[in-house]
Design a protein around this motif. Structure first.
Motif, short mmCIF file in Angstrom:
data_model
loop_
_atom_site.label_atom_id
_atom_site.label_comp_id
_atom_site.label_asym_id
_atom_site.label_seq_id
_atom_site.Cartn_x
_atom_site.Cartn_y
_atom_site.Cartn_z
N ALA A 119 -10.31 -22.23 47.34
CA ALA A 119 -9.91 -22.83 46.08
C ALA A 119 -8.57 -23.50 46.31
CB ALA A 119 -9.78 -21.77 45.01
N GLY A 173 -15.91 -21.97 39.64
CA GLY A 173 -15.58 -20.57 39.89
C GLY A 173 -16.74 -19.66 40.18
N ILE A 181 -17.04 -13.36 40.31
CA ILE A 181 -15.64 -13.18 40.70
C ILE A 181 -15.00 -12.06 39.90
CG2 ILE A 181 -13.39 -14.31 40.78
CD1 ILE A 181 -14.60 -16.66 41.86
N GLU A 199 -2.94 -9.14 36.15
CA GLU A 199 -2.72 -8.08 35.16
C GLU A 199 -3.86 -7.08 35.18
OE1 GLU A 199 -0.19 -10.25 31.62
OE2 GLU A 199 -2.29 -10.75 31.86
N ASN A 200 -5.09 -7.57 35.30
CA ASN A 200 -6.23 -6.68 35.34
C ASN A 200 -6.20 -5.78 36.57
OD1 ASN A 200 -8.43 -6.74 33.26
ND2 ASN A 200 -8.06 -8.93 33.49
N GLN A 213 -13.53 -24.58 29.51
CA GLN A 213 -14.02 -23.67 30.54
C GLN A 213 -15.38 -24.09 31.04
OE1 GLN A 213 -14.08 -19.65 29.13
NE2 GLN A 213 -11.99 -19.90 28.50
N ASP A 259 -11.15 -14.64 31.62
CA ASP A 259 -12.33 -15.20 30.94
C ASP A 259 -12.67 -16.61 31.39
OD1 ASP A 259 -10.25 -16.48 29.74
OD2 ASP A 259 -10.70 -15.84 27.70
N THR A 260 -11.89 -17.16 32.34
CA THR A 260 -12.27 -18.46 32.88
C THR A 260 -13.03 -18.29 34.20
OG1 THR A 260 -10.20 -18.66 34.10
CG2 THR A 260 -10.23 -19.56 31.88
N LEU A 261 -13.31 -17.04 34.60
CA LEU A 261 -13.95 -16.81 35.89
C LEU A 261 -15.42 -16.48 35.72
CD1 LEU A 261 -11.25 -14.48 37.44
CD2 LEU A 261 -11.56 -16.91 37.85
N ARG A 287 -2.54 -24.55 41.13
CA ARG A 287 -3.41 -24.41 39.97
C ARG A 287 -3.72 -25.78 39.40
NH1 ARG A 287 -1.23 -20.66 35.72
NH2 ARG A 287 0.82 -21.12 36.55
N ARG A 306 -2.65 -15.65 38.22
CA ARG A 306 -2.27 -15.90 36.82
C ARG A 306 -3.41 -16.46 36.00
NH1 ARG A 306 2.11 -16.11 39.68
NH2 ARG A 306 3.96 -15.08 38.87
N ARG A 307 -4.52 -16.67 36.63
CA ARG A 307 -5.64 -17.27 35.91
C ARG A 307 -6.25 -16.23 34.96
NH1 ARG A 307 -10.22 -21.11 38.57
NH2 ARG A 307 -11.56 -21.09 36.73
N PRO A 308 -6.50 -16.64 33.70
CA PRO A 308 -7.10 -15.68 32.76
C PRO A 308 -8.51 -15.30 33.21
CG PRO A 308 -6.39 -17.69 31.62
CD PRO A 308 -6.22 -17.93 33.08
N LEU A 337 -6.72 -10.84 29.66
CA LEU A 337 -5.59 -10.76 30.58
C LEU A 337 -5.90 -11.52 31.86
CD1 LEU A 337 -4.75 -6.99 30.09
CD2 LEU A 337 -3.76 -8.95 28.94
N GLN A 368 -7.39 -16.32 47.98
CA GLN A 368 -7.31 -17.65 47.36
C GLN A 368 -7.33 -17.59 45.84
OE1 GLN A 368 -9.89 -16.32 48.68
NE2 GLN A 368 -11.75 -16.87 47.58
N ASP A 375 -6.19 -17.21 42.10
CA ASP A 375 -4.91 -17.38 41.42
C ASP A 375 -4.68 -16.21 40.48
OD1 ASP A 375 -2.77 -18.05 39.95
OD2 ASP A 375 -3.52 -20.01 39.30
N GLY A 383 -15.26 -19.23 47.47
CA GLY A 383 -14.90 -20.09 48.58
C GLY A 383 -13.48 -20.60 48.44
N ARG A 432 1.28 -3.02 28.02
CA ARG A 432 0.11 -3.59 28.68
C ARG A 432 -1.16 -2.91 28.19
NH1 ARG A 432 1.79 -7.81 28.80
NH2 ARG A 432 -0.05 -8.50 29.94
N MET A 446 -10.79 2.16 32.70
CA MET A 446 -9.75 1.90 33.68
C MET A 446 -8.79 3.08 33.80
SD MET A 446 -8.54 -1.95 32.92
CE MET A 446 -9.47 -3.39 33.35
N ARG A 485 -10.81 -24.60 23.96
CA ARG A 485 -10.61 -23.85 25.18
C ARG A 485 -11.95 -23.47 25.82
NH1 ARG A 485 -7.45 -18.21 26.13
NH2 ARG A 485 -7.41 -18.39 28.37
#
Lengths: 354, 352, 514
Positions: free
Chosen positions: B16, B10, C149, C101-102, B350, C143-145, B20, C139-141, C97, C135, C137, B14, B218, B233, B346
């Motif tokens: 992806a 990530g 990004i 959502e963000n 990652q 904190d995995t980016l 998923r 729905r991707r959280p 999130l 490209q 996703d 580029g 939210r 935000m 988790r």
């Protein structure tokens, strides 16, 4: 001249901003209320036969001893950004261990010393379990100590078989009820312990390390600060101090009440720490402040009883004290005061000009 | 030495894969795993109970579980809102005490039952508002602010009365606990619900909808993720934070109605420690105390786990009552350690 | 463009904080359809001006007109309502999130049954598409980016409200060249649509690549507003800083001729040192008195490698020999005991402890090394503090001041003092000069050169390749978490050499290019 005045003003500002100062004010106010309702409230009697001092103030000091112990321990824990909800439960465990052991012994001083060692050892071990859960397992302090709070009271009940065990040992009882040069031993011990802890923390670099962890645990790790060891140390210390508090609380009546000894005292300890100006977010801490907070709570407890209000209503008065002290600390209220002072100064100036 | 050239995870926008990857989907689900685990353990406890003691999987036991824990479920929903923002509400147990003592005394003084019930709920809202204002407008930490509210409520309850206040036998507030038979089983094995259970179910559904289908909900999650980000935000952070404490207080008021109607009396020492039960339920249900992650439904499961545990301990008979809190503590510990392990897994996923 | 009225007009803006005048009568104009760069050193007041425009800070004096109408912003929501959207340097999103959502937080599409998630995700996808990010996703959280990004997601989020003004506060500081190019395409597209863009950056190349107009601030004051094509680089730099530029130049040439010949046993040697997912197994050698540069783009693995050397992250493969002895460095505490010090790139979260004083920050590592039960006396502390505050020219030289009140450059100097006080044999500096003003930068570079001359081994990491070339004896070029090449520094090596190595990846894996 103006320099001196401004420096004085700055000093006054610093004092007024110091939350412990307001704690002292609150204690004085409470004592004043008591004096109004009974002018003889502050008088201290001297029993020439026993050489003991007696009076309401002495009672307050005696009652404050257990709170001071747990408040000081809590203060160290809070400085690291943690919290210890288990101190009340560790108190009852220490009390239960003491009473069970003593009730099966003869009542010699040696027995008392042995009992004390075992009770405090177990209390320290329970504190160390908290420390391991927080520092090694990495659980949140709130949850770790909540578990210990729930389990601790259960352990105490298991130790006594659910009974409120009573024991006899004069040496042990002396800890809570004895006098040295007229002053209750329990208060003297509490003060000595507080001073020792304060010296240890401030004369060594322990205080700086604890604050560093509480303020920024990542940065302090990279600076080589050993977070795990320090957390283990403070939670164990908090356990030990809670054990001492438990001994004080049970020795005075030589009975452990498994459901009431130390019950919800963790809240009083947290309150004392916060009244003393230590933020629950961690970082800068004040042991002196925690002591003042502990004394305020003891004074409040005694005052409510003295004024003939049902003891169960005491929480409402604590709520008032918290809210008032928190509001005095609040930026919003402060700026309101500043604004009014500025207005007054301006109107005075205008009056002079006119 | 084998050097595997693998695309940096990530780090570039580029092309992806459009689908998923497995890791992603697992990642998305991992936040729900503690809740699933709670559900599994709940089911496991039922099976164990049925096998060991019997008479667990039957209408009367299960409906009693709901009836006896509906107030705790309601509290847990309120606490879920608060904890999702990273806050805490210690006052709910004391709020119940004050609200129910006041309500019973008003009803006995001849107030219309509906008015008394309304006052009970509003007492909760008002005390929640006090906490919220202290936290949001005077910068008091949630722990301390709600501790103050807790003391205030407990003290006020004690000033009203220190003895059990019994609700008149003919009071229509008691009707809120009327058992309605849904399925009439043999003997006493009936599936029953009470208006209290209905209230709890409605509140759970509403709580779920508010959290997942409204901007308010939210914002609750966003505050839990990062309050500073939420503010930058442009989200209505102050109003939301005030709102969640009012919600928690109001739900405590409703829980007071449900509990009082069932018990028929109220006392100033009612509800001591219930805030901890509710917090434990929320945590067991998979909501993180640091905020941002969790589900209302998880909290319901958490409350039921605690309730079922009490049933099993009673059924066992061999477990001494003083062990109860040790077991509660143990269960809580197991759950948080499980969450901890999942979180670590988790993170590893990652990075890997 | 000059004919149209400005969309934003700020006049005579002043803001004071306790003890500091952060902005003093600053003017600023922004026209529709232009990219306007705000330039200035750290502490010049750029962030403050932006926060005034976005409603974070209240202004003490002055007027803000948006589309010709005077506005008084009570908070960020007011500014957003006026059509001003902001993307900050630090990503301000919610890590718990998902991307979708963000992007849509607070702007979710609502139907009769609350939020309509399908429509909301559709809207989010549309916004991402305008930035060329279809490209991703949804729905991707988050904190995995990667941070890069996340930054692009933050920009997408800002565009949801179709703002008239878009403020980009150093959005490129964590993006690589590709991503910057991507971003600029988007910025140009938005500009052509008539969006007014306020852009803040430290990178001069980017200023000249993208901006139409430049406003320069210095020390909270207004210096001037210039069309970009009328302002050459040297003039721009001198407007921003004035004098220190020459100092920097001279230092560079002096260091490059220094040429260090390593002799004898290396101080540190690693074999296959690595950690799964963050650093491929790496061999390196480091001698006393040598400056080893780690060059590479952000995300190339240079920081990860440095953290392994210090034990900030635990390696899961490889061996380390320190002074010829096999050594296990498993934690920062262990590293410090072995006389290794490490200054993190993340000054805010892993460097200074904001609420402690300068003195406490400076002595912290020494004290931690000694253990808390062997406290430094006040006298020893004062001596250390005085020494390093003078040596590193920290301003103000007040040891009892909370460090958060110092500028970034001075905080960095105090941190350098913290590590020097531990008397390291090996000092690892990760981006010690990022985000600080040129004067402080020159002083820190001088300090590094002086240290090497005294025999300390230094690992120097910087995104500015010129700086790496200027200071290093040897340069390790990194890409994709592994060592690409090792270069002996010399007059023939320039930033371009390194860029060529990175671009030309894979041809010669280990070869020393001579």
């Amino acid at each position: 001249m103006t320099d001196v005045a401004s420096r004085l003003a700055a000093k006054r500002g610093a004092i007024v901003r110091n939350q412990a100062f307001w704690g002292v004010v609150a204690i004085v106010l409470l004592l004043a209320i008591n004096v109004i309702s009974d002018p003889g409230y502050l008088s201290i009697g001297y029993n020439s036969e026993t050489g003991h001092l007696s009076g309401n103030l002495i009672d307050i000091l005696r009652a404050s001893a257990p709170i001071l112990m747990i408040a000081v321990g809590m203060c160290l824990v809070v400085a690291t950004g943690g919290i210890d909800l288990s101190v009340g439960s560790i108190m009852v465990v220490a009390g239960a261990v003491s009473m069970e052991l003593l009730s099966s012994m003869d009542g010699t001083t040696g027995d008392a010393v042995l009992t004390l060692a075992v009770a405090l050892g177990i209390a320290t071990a329970l504190g160390a379990v908290n420390g391991v859960l927080v520092s090694v397992v990495g659980l949140q302090p709130f949850i770790s100590t909540l578990v210990m709070m729930l389990a601790g009271r259960g352990i105490a009940k298991v130790i006594t078989g659910g009974q409120n065990t009573t024991a006899d040992n004069d040496s042990f009882a002396w800890l809570a009820n004895g006098y040295i040069v007229g002053v209750p031993v329990v208060f003297l011990l509490a003060i000595v312990i507080v001073v020792l802890v304060a010296l240890l923390v401030r004369r060594s670099a322990l205080g700086l390390m604890l604050e560093a962890i509480g303020m920024d645990s990542r940065a302090s790790r990279l600076a080589g600060v050993k977070r795990r060891n320090l957390q283990l140390t403070v939670y164990s210390a908090s356990g030990l101090l809670a054990g001492i508090a438990g001994v004080f609380a049970t020795a005075s009546v030589m009975t452990v009440d498994v459901s009431r000894t130390g019950y919800q005292l963790e809240l009083d300890a947290i309150l004392a720490v916060v009244i003393g100006g230590t933020s629950l977010a961690g970082g800068k801490f004040s042991i002196g402040g925690a002591v003042i907070g502990g004394l305020l709570i003891a004074t409040l407890d005694k005052t409510v009883v003295f004024l003939g209000i049902p003891a169960s209503a005491t929480p409402a008065f604590k709520a008032i004290v918290i809210v008032v002290l928190c509001l005095l600390q609040s930026e919003r209220v402060r700026s309101l005061f500043r604004h009014r002072r500025a207005l007054r100064a301006q109107s005075q100036k205008e009056a002079v000009a006119a | 030495m084998t050097v595997t050239t693998r695309p940096p995870t990530g780090s570039a926008p580029g092309p992806a894969p459009s689908r998923r990857s497995l890791a992603d989907r697992l990642g998305a689900r991992l936040s729900a795993l503690p809740t699933v685990a709670a559900l599994l353990i709940f089911v496991g406890m039922i099976i164990y109970g049925e096998a060991a003691y019997g008479r667990i999987v039957q209408f009367s036991t299960l409906s009693n579980l709901l009836v006896n824990n509906s107030h705790l479920i309601i509290l847990a929903v309120g606490l879920t809102f608060v904890i999702l923002t990273g806050g805490i509400d210690l006052s709910v147990g004391a709020v119940i005490a004050f609200s129910s003592v006041a309500g019973v005394m008003l009803a006995n003084a001849g107030w219309h039952p509906a008015a008394a019930v309304l006052v009970m709920v509003l007492i909760g809202s008002a005390l929640g508002l006090v906490s919220g204002v202290l936290i949001q407008y005077f910068g008091v930490q949630p722990f301390i602010a709600t501790l103050a509210t807790m003391f205030l409520a407990r003290g006020l309850a004690s000033m009203l009365s220190t003895v059990p206040e019994r609700l008149a036998d003919d009071s229509s507030i008691r009707e809120l606990a009327t058992q309605l038979k849904i399925i009439d089983g043999d003997k006493v094995n009936d599936l029953v619900i009470t208006p209290g259970v209905v209230a709890a179910v409605v509140i759970v559904v509403l709580g779920f909808l508010v959290l997942h289908r409204t901007r308010f909900g939210r914002t609750v999650y966003a505050i839990g993720g990062s309050e500073q980000s939420a503010t930058l935000m442009g989200l209505p952070v102050p109003a939301t934070k005030l709102g969640i404490y009012v919600i928690s207080g109001t739900l405590a008021g409703i829980a007071a109605v449900v509990y009082t109607s069932r018990l028929g009396s109220a006392q100033n020492i009612t509800g001591i420690g219930w805030e901890l039960d509710a917090i434990a339920a929320v945590v067991i249900g998979g909501t993180l105390l640091t905020g941002g992650t969790g589900f209302v439904l998880g909290s319901v499961v958490g409350a039921l786990v605690l309730g079922l545990m009490n049933v099993l301990i009673t059924r066992d008979g061999g477990i001494r009552p003083e062990m109860t809190t040790i077991i509660t503590g143990g269960i809580l510990l197991v759950f948080v350690i499980l969450q901890r392990v999942l979180a670590a897994r988790r993170r590893a996923e990652q990075q890997g | 463009m000059t004919g149209a009225p400005p969309i934003v007009e700020m006049t005579g803006i002043s803001i004071s904080f306790p003890g500091v005048k952060a902005l003093d009568a600053v003017d600023f104009r922004l026209f529709p359809g232009e990219v306007h760069t705000l330039m200035g050193e750290n502490g010049a007041g750029k962030s403050t001006l932006i926060k005034a425009l976005t409603g974070v800070y209240k202004i003490d004096e002055g007027r803000i007109l948006v589309a010709g109408e005077e506005r008084h912003f009570g908070g960020t929501a007011d500014a957003q309502a006026a059509g001003i959207a902001t993307v900050y340097q630090e990503v301000n999103l919610c890590a718990n999130l998902s991307i979708g959502e963000n992007v849509m937080l607070g702007h979710e599409v609502r139907g009769p049954f609350g939020i309509n998630w399908k429509a909301t995700h559709r809207a989010a996808a549309e916004v991402l598409a305008t930035l060329g990010l279809e490209q991703l996703d949804l729905r991707r959280p988050l904190d995995t980016l990667s941070l890069a990004i996340q930054q692009l997601v933050a920009i997408s989020r800002a565009m949801v409200t179709r703002p008239k003004v878009l403020i980009l506060d150093e959005p490129t500081s964590s993006l690589d060249a590709n991503e910057v190019a991507n971003l600029f395409t988007v910025i140009r597209r938005l500009r052509d649509q008539g969006v007014a863009i306020l852009f803040v950056t430290h990178f001069l190349d980017q200023v000249y690549a993208i901006s139409d107009r430049i406003t320069v601030l210095r020390n909270g004051g207004f210096v001037g507003e210039y069309p970009t094509r009328e302002l050459d680089r040297t003039t721009l730099i001198s407007k921003m800083i004035g004098k220190d530029f020459a100092t920097l130049r001279s230092l560079g040439s002096e260091r490059q001729s220094h040429h260090y010949e390593p002799r004898g046993e290396p101080l540190l040697r690693t074999e296959d040192l690595g950690r799964k997912g963050s650093s491929e197994p790496t061999d390196l050698e480091l001698h006393k008195g040598e400056v080893l540069g780690l060059a590479g783009l952000l995300g190339s693995g240079r920081t990860e490698l440095a953290r392994l050397l210090y034990g900030a992250d635990k390696p899961d493969s490889g061996t380390v020999w320190l002074r010829g002895k096999k050594t296990d460095i498993h934690s920062p505490t262990a590293a410090l005991a072995h006389r290794i010090a490490f200054s993190s790139e993340n000054r805010r979260d892993e460097g200074v402890i904001r609420d402690l004083t300068v003195r406490e920050n400076l002595v912290l590592a020494v004290q931690a090394k000694r253990g808390w039960f062997r406290p430094l006396s006040r006298k020893e502390q004062d001596a250390l503090v005085r020494k390093y505050l003078t040596e590193l020219n920290v301003r103000p030289a007040d040891p009892e001041r909370p460090i958060k009140l110092l500028s970034g450059g001075n905080q960095q100097k105090v941190l350098l003092g913290r590590w020097l006080a531990t008397e390291p044999d090996l000092l690892i500096l990760d981006e010690p000069t990022r985000g600080i003003d040129v004067g402080a930068k020159a002083e820190i570079q001088a300090a590094v050169a002086a240290l090497a001359a005294k025999g300390v081994a230094v690992v120097f990491i910087s995104s500015e390749l010129e700086e790496v070339v200027r200071l290093s004896d040897r340069i390790i070029v990194m890409k994709d978490h592994r060592k690409l090449a090792e270069l002996e520094n010399g007059p023939h090596v320039t930033a371009e050499t390194i860029v060529a190595v990175i671009a030309d990846e894979g041809d010669d894996e280990e070869g020393d290019s001579e």
